[in-house]
Design a protein around this motif. Structure first.
Motif, short mmCIF file in Angstrom:
data_model
loop_
_atom_site.label_atom_id
_atom_site.label_comp_id
_atom_site.label_asym_id
_atom_site.label_seq_id
_atom_site.Cartn_x
_atom_site.Cartn_y
_atom_site.Cartn_z
N LYS A 37 6.93 4.17 -9.11
CA LYS A 37 7.99 3.36 -9.70
C LYS A 37 8.86 2.72 -8.63
CE LYS A 37 11.80 3.53 -13.03
NZ LYS A 37 12.59 4.40 -13.96
N GLN A 38 9.23 3.49 -7.58
CA GLN A 38 10.05 2.93 -6.51
C GLN A 38 9.32 1.83 -5.76
OE1 GLN A 38 12.20 7.07 -5.18
NE2 GLN A 38 12.58 5.30 -3.90
N ALA A 39 8.04 2.06 -5.52
CA ALA A 39 7.25 1.04 -4.82
C ALA A 39 7.21 -0.25 -5.63
CB ALA A 39 5.84 1.56 -4.58
N GLN A 40 7.04 -0.13 -6.93
CA GLN A 40 6.99 -1.31 -7.80
C GLN A 40 8.34 -2.01 -7.87
OE1 GLN A 40 5.47 0.69 -11.27
NE2 GLN A 40 3.35 0.13 -10.82
N GLU A 41 9.40 -1.24 -7.89
CA GLU A 41 10.74 -1.83 -7.94
C GLU A 41 11.05 -2.63 -6.69
OE1 GLU A 41 13.27 1.49 -8.63
OE2 GLU A 41 12.99 1.48 -10.82
N VAL A 42 10.60 -2.13 -5.53
CA VAL A 42 10.89 -2.79 -4.26
C VAL A 42 9.93 -3.94 -3.98
CG1 VAL A 42 11.01 -2.47 -1.75
CG2 VAL A 42 11.94 -0.72 -3.28
N PHE A 43 8.64 -3.72 -4.26
CA PHE A 43 7.62 -4.71 -3.87
C PHE A 43 6.92 -5.38 -5.07
CE2 PHE A 43 7.64 -1.62 -0.25
CZ PHE A 43 8.19 -2.48 0.68
N ALA A 82 0.83 -1.20 0.00
CA ALA A 82 0.00 0.00 0.00
C ALA A 82 0.86 1.25 0.00
CB ALA A 82 -0.91 0.01 1.22
N ILE A 83 0.51 2.20 -0.85
CA ILE A 83 1.11 3.53 -0.83
C ILE A 83 0.15 4.46 -0.10
CG2 ILE A 83 1.76 5.54 -2.23
CD1 ILE A 83 2.66 3.65 -4.41
N ILE A 84 0.69 5.26 0.82
CA ILE A 84 -0.13 6.23 1.54
C ILE A 84 0.51 7.60 1.37
CG2 ILE A 84 -1.18 6.90 3.73
CD1 ILE A 84 0.31 3.46 3.52
N THR A 85 -0.19 8.54 0.74
CA THR A 85 0.35 9.90 0.62
C THR A 85 -0.04 10.70 1.86
OG1 THR A 85 -1.59 10.82 -0.53
CG2 THR A 85 0.14 9.79 -1.88
N TYR A 136 -3.70 2.09 -3.09
CA TYR A 136 -3.17 3.45 -3.18
C TYR A 136 -4.11 4.37 -2.42
CZ TYR A 136 -0.81 7.57 -5.06
OH TYR A 136 -0.09 8.73 -5.18
N VAL A 137 -3.59 5.00 -1.36
CA VAL A 137 -4.41 5.87 -0.52
C VAL A 137 -4.07 7.33 -0.81
CG1 VAL A 137 -5.14 6.45 1.81
CG2 VAL A 137 -4.46 4.09 1.27
N ASN A 138 -5.00 8.02 -1.45
CA ASN A 138 -4.86 9.45 -1.73
C ASN A 138 -5.29 10.22 -0.48
OD1 ASN A 138 -3.94 10.24 -4.41
ND2 ASN A 138 -5.71 9.12 -5.21
N ASN A 139 -4.34 10.48 0.40
CA ASN A 139 -4.67 11.12 1.66
C ASN A 139 -4.12 12.55 1.78
OD1 ASN A 139 -5.24 11.22 4.72
ND2 ASN A 139 -3.03 11.48 4.62
#
Length: 235
Positions: A76-82, A9-12, A88-91
């Motif tokens: 891109k970084q998230a995909q490269e690592v995981f 999960a990405i959290i902004t 995806y949380v637009n916060n």
């Protein structure tokens, strides 16, 4: 094992407040969390706290959501690592008191750039890979201010109404694709940005974990269930 083991999960806007609360709860459920915000010191503190109590891995990426290139780099970084992004949380948001008659154009622009453009940039960057995998969940954090406009919240309320509209339209666009969309509208939450807001002291503000639990509820439903809208208010 948590309900989100193996998910990413990405959290902004993750450095404090609602974003930090969401990150902690998702991590407790086993998700790998990618923390995105401008303030790196706060991100590092949160990363350390999550590593102590969470079950997933943690990645921090300094990000300005008003910058499209920053958002693209984040994904891109998230995909490269995981390998992939499941949630995806637009916060990230700006809540400024800038009535139209005040003429505070720069503050209007800050809210529009963060609250609307930032949301669209995030969706634009993460959606292609979700569609390719026929799986993913976009969470947009709006506000009850979209329903209830005060004399000081005209522009802010307008931006949050836009987030709700984007969520509604996107859910229809993505029907039958496997990608789900949830709009969450919190009432007054006890966060650093709400400290100076007038508030009925007889009523308790929401805690960040109350919004975080709503996110966990939405993303842990069966794949055939799309929770479109959640409104969370103080009693």
């Amino acid at each position: 094992m948590g309900k989100l083991q193996g998910k990413t999960a990405i959290i902004t806007g993750a450095s404090s407040g609602i974003g930090a609360g969401i990150a902690k709860e998702l991590a407790k459920e086993g998700a790998n969390v990618v923390l995105a915000a401008r303030r790196t010191e706060e991100l590092d503190e949160l990363r350390n706290a999550i590593k102590e109590h969470g079950n997933g891995e943690v990645l921090t990426v300094q990000t300005d959501v008003t910058n499209r290139q920053d958002i693209e780099r984040l994904v891109k970084q998230a995909q490269e690592v995981f390998n992939h992004v499941d949630i995806y949380v637009n916060n990230a948001a700006q809540m400024l008191t800038a009535p139209v008659r005040s003429g505070k154009v720069e503050e209007w622009e800050q809210m529009i750039d963060t609250n609307i453009k930032g949301v669209l940039y995030g969706i634009h960057s993460v959606l292609p890979s979700m569609l390719e995998r026929s799986s993913g969940h976009i969470i947009n954090i709006a506000s009850v201010s979209a329903f209830e406009v005060t004399k000081g919240s005209t522009v802010y309320s307008a931006t949050k109404a836009a987030v709700q509209t984007i969520s509604k339209g996107l859910e229809k666009e993505l029907a039958k694709t496997g990608v789900r969309v949830t709009n969450i509208s919190p009432g007054m939450v006890d966060t650093p940005s709400s400290k100076n807001n007038s508030w009925n002291t007889e009523r308790k503000k929401l805690e960040t974990k109350d919004i975080a639990r709503a996110v966990v509820y939405a993303v842990t439903q069966p794949n055939y269930v799309n929770v479109n809208e959640i409104t969370v208010r103080p009693v």
